[in-house]
Design an enzyme around this catalytic site. Structure first.
Site, short mmCIF file in Angstrom:
data_model
loop_
_atom_site.label_atom_id
_atom_site.label_comp_id
_atom_site.label_asym_id
_atom_site.label_seq_id
_atom_site.Cartn_x
_atom_site.Cartn_y
_atom_site.Cartn_z
N CYS A 89 -2.23 13.33 24.96
CA CYS A 89 -1.77 13.30 23.56
C CYS A 89 -1.62 11.87 23.02
CB CYS A 89 -0.44 14.02 23.43
SG CYS A 89 -0.47 15.68 24.05
N HIS A 383 -1.10 19.81 15.68
CA HIS A 383 -1.16 18.77 16.71
C HIS A 383 -2.51 18.81 17.43
CE1 HIS A 383 -0.15 16.19 19.97
NE2 HIS A 383 0.69 16.95 20.64
N CYS A 413 5.31 11.65 22.85
CA CYS A 413 5.28 11.99 24.26
C CYS A 413 3.86 12.39 24.64
CB CYS A 413 6.25 13.13 24.56
SG CYS A 413 5.97 14.63 23.62
C1 LIG Z 1 2.60 15.83 24.88
C2 LIG Z 1 2.55 16.92 23.88
O1 LIG Z 1 2.35 16.67 22.74
S1 LIG Z 1 2.80 18.48 24.44
C3 LIG Z 1 2.32 19.57 23.15
C4 LIG Z 1 0.93 20.01 23.28
N1 LIG Z 1 0.72 21.17 22.46
C5 LIG Z 1 1.13 22.40 22.84
O2 LIG Z 1 1.65 22.59 23.92
C6 LIG Z 1 0.92 23.53 21.87
C7 LIG Z 1 2.19 24.30 21.63
N2 LIG Z 1 1.96 25.47 20.82
C8 LIG Z 1 1.43 26.62 21.33
O3 LIG Z 1 1.08 26.69 22.50
C9 LIG Z 1 1.23 27.78 20.38
O4 LIG Z 1 1.39 27.34 19.06
C10 LIG Z 1 2.24 28.92 20.68
C11 LIG Z 1 1.90 29.55 22.03
C12 LIG Z 1 3.67 28.40 20.71
C13 LIG Z 1 2.16 29.97 19.59
O5 LIG Z 1 0.83 30.38 19.46
P1 LIG Z 1 0.45 31.56 18.45
O6 LIG Z 1 1.09 32.81 18.90
O7 LIG Z 1 -1.03 31.53 18.30
O8 LIG Z 1 1.20 31.03 17.15
P2 LIG Z 1 0.98 31.26 15.64
O9 LIG Z 1 1.17 29.95 14.97
O10 LIG Z 1 -0.28 32.01 15.37
O11 LIG Z 1 2.22 32.13 15.25
C14 LIG Z 1 2.36 33.49 15.69
C15 LIG Z 1 3.23 34.23 14.71
O12 LIG Z 1 4.54 33.63 14.67
C16 LIG Z 1 5.04 33.73 13.34
N3 LIG Z 1 5.35 32.37 12.84
C17 LIG Z 1 4.91 31.19 13.33
N4 LIG Z 1 5.44 30.17 12.62
C18 LIG Z 1 6.22 30.71 11.68
C19 LIG Z 1 7.04 30.17 10.66
N5 LIG Z 1 7.17 28.83 10.47
N6 LIG Z 1 7.71 31.03 9.86
C20 LIG Z 1 7.60 32.35 10.04
N7 LIG Z 1 6.83 32.94 10.99
C21 LIG Z 1 6.16 32.12 11.81
C22 LIG Z 1 4.02 34.43 12.51
O13 LIG Z 1 4.28 35.82 12.53
C23 LIG Z 1 2.75 34.15 13.27
O14 LIG Z 1 1.76 35.11 13.05
P3 LIG Z 1 0.79 34.97 11.73
O15 LIG Z 1 0.15 33.62 11.81
O16 LIG Z 1 -0.18 36.08 11.94
O17 LIG Z 1 1.66 35.10 10.53
#
Ligand SMILES: CC(=O)SCCNC(=O)CCNC(=O)[C@H](O)C(C)(C)COP(=O)(O)OP(=O)(O)OC[C@H]1O[C@@H](n2cnc3c(N)ncnc32)[C@H](O)[C@@H]1OP(=O)(O)O
Length: 427
Positions: A89, A383, A413
């Protein structure tokens, strides 16, 4: 030699949510989409660049060394040296830091430094057994051997390794990035409601920045081959609320975890570039800098608590320049997870942590939320891992200029237990 280095200009694509299928752009497509208009608005010819550096974590097979492929597609010329950097990252910040050091030390005058990532194009890979079987098929001599090899095919050969899942899992601790955030939530007692409130605010700030034009010129439209036009970060949810977020299940540790899809960074495609230049290049081309890059710092710590690395990178950087917490007017801390940013804020205020881990006499201080990620962050805009470090430096420079403030730190991070930080001053 230690020459001043300036950030002249920069631009990025809108960040586009990965929606479970390959998005409209590959990593190089993204870099070209925002790179071309950025270069066209410069008063100098693209051949003026001494070097191109591009961060990218998930390089795809058709674009090995994406920096070089992007440089050629941008028309920078065959004699343009271009290399790709990868520190997970931190890749998009590493490209800036490398350019910064080359210019500071006097070997280069003007460098194009970027980051790009198309997480929606992360590969599905055959598992080890299937790969061995393909080797057996290759070695098989004649139809009889081949027929025999066919009898070894097993159904589980066809369950692929999901590149994105593997890529977001630390190979040493086997914790995925979300689980490392849960470790921090537990260590610093971050409540779910606090994390959700942080996430809602991230969306509101990005929506306001989009509406009030604060991203104009920084975010440039991207045009898909299918005729689609992408103008804005498409993961923003202006109507997000604490009540809605409270209904979401934990994503990584069920049922007690604090990290949910609503308070984690989004999986996204996007690219960003900045142009860095020496005073010589500024005079030669009549350029007006946005900010001055003052210094940088990288740090490393236990991979299981990688989310604290902004603390171990940014604090020594500030202190090296005699700066206290209050001397920093704006902070960009990449929002890998709400609980991870909140854990950093807690660590900075924790006497014991600052004494035991950083070796200081007392806590660094309290970072005012009004100075932190003022126009949203990775929770609301996404991200693209190889890009975010570049974006936060670019946006910090633009936000400092827009608000007329003197100093800022961009920090993040890095999966694997590392962190990067850059100190900027008004030009
Ligand atoms: C060093 C570093 O930087 S480490 C970081 C590296 N990056 C990561 O690790 C990525 C982290 N994120 C993830 O892995 C993924 O986003 C997860 C697993 C947390 C979620 O993935 P998904 O299930 O595909 O999330 P998605 O964004 O589609 O949201 C799923 C549901 O949650 C709900 N939702 C999500 N955000 C919101 C919000 N802000 N408000 C209301 N509902 C929400 C919605 O119902 C959404 O479904 P929809 O898009 O059909 O409306």
């Amino acid at each position: 030699m230690s020459r001043p280095v300036y950030l002249i200009d920069g631009a990025r694509t809108p960040f586009l949510k990965a929606r479970g299928r390959p998005g409209p752009f590959t990593p190089v497509d993204l870099a070209v989409q925002c790179g071309r208009p950025l270069l066209m608005r410069q008063p100098f010819d693209a051949s003026a660049f001494d070097l191109v550096i591009l961060g990218c974590v998930n390089v795809i097979q058709d674009e090995m060394n994406p920096a070089r492929v992007a440089a050629l597609r941008l028309g920078l010329g065959e004699d343009q040296v271009a290399f790709t950097v990868q520190i997970n990252c931190g890749s998009g910040m590493q490209s800036i830091d490398t350019a910064f050091r080359y210019i500071r030390e006097g070997s280069h005058e003007i460098v194009l430094a970027g980051g790009t990532e198309a997480l929606s194009h992360a590969p599905l890979v055959y598992n080890r057994e299937a790969t061995e079987w393909f080797g057996e098929m290759n070695r098989a001599q004649g139809p009889l051997d081949k027929a025999k090899a066919f009898t070894d095919v097993r159904p589980d050969f066809f369950s692929p390794v999901i590149g994105l899942e593997r890529g977001l899992t630390d190979p040493i601790t086997s914790l995925n990035m979300g689980q490392t955030a849960e470790v921090l939530a537990h260590r610093f007692g971050i409540e779910r409601a606090t994390a959700d409130a942080y996430a809602v605010e991230s969306h509101k700030r990005l929506a306001a920045a989009q509406e009030q034009g604060r991203l104009d010129g920084e975010v440039l439209p991207a045009f898909g081959r299918d005729g689609s036009t992408h103008r804005h970060d498409d993961g923003v949810r202006p109507n997000s609320s604490i009540e809605k977020l409270a209904k979401l299940d934990p994503a990584f540790e069920k049922p007690w975890g604090k990290v949910t899809p609503g308070n984690a960074s989004q999986i996204t495609d996007g690219a960003s570039w900045v142009i860095l230049a020496s005073e010589t290049a500024i005079e030669a081309h009549g350029l007006t800098p946005i900010a001055r890059l003052v210094d940088s710092e990288w740090s490393a710590l236990d991979p299981a608590i990688m989310g604290l690395a902004p603390v171990t990178a940014a604090t020594p950087l500030a202190q090296r320049h005699g700066l206290d917490c209050d001397d920093i007017d704006l902070w960009e801390i990449n929002e890998a997870f709400a609980v991870q940013v909140l854990a950093c804020l807690a660590a900075w205020q924790d006497d014991d942590f600052c004494r035991d881990v950083l070796g200081y006499d007392s806590a660094f201080g309290r970072i005012d939320r009004g100075r932190l990620n003022v126009d949203g962050g990775a929770i609301s805009l996404g991200h693209p891992v190889g890009t975010s470090g570049n974006r936060i430096v670019l946006h910090l420079a633009n936000a400092m200029k827009a608000r007329g403030v003197r100093r800022g730190i961009a920090t993040e991070c890095i999966g694997g237990g590392q962190g990067g930080a850059m100190l900027l001053e008004a030009a």
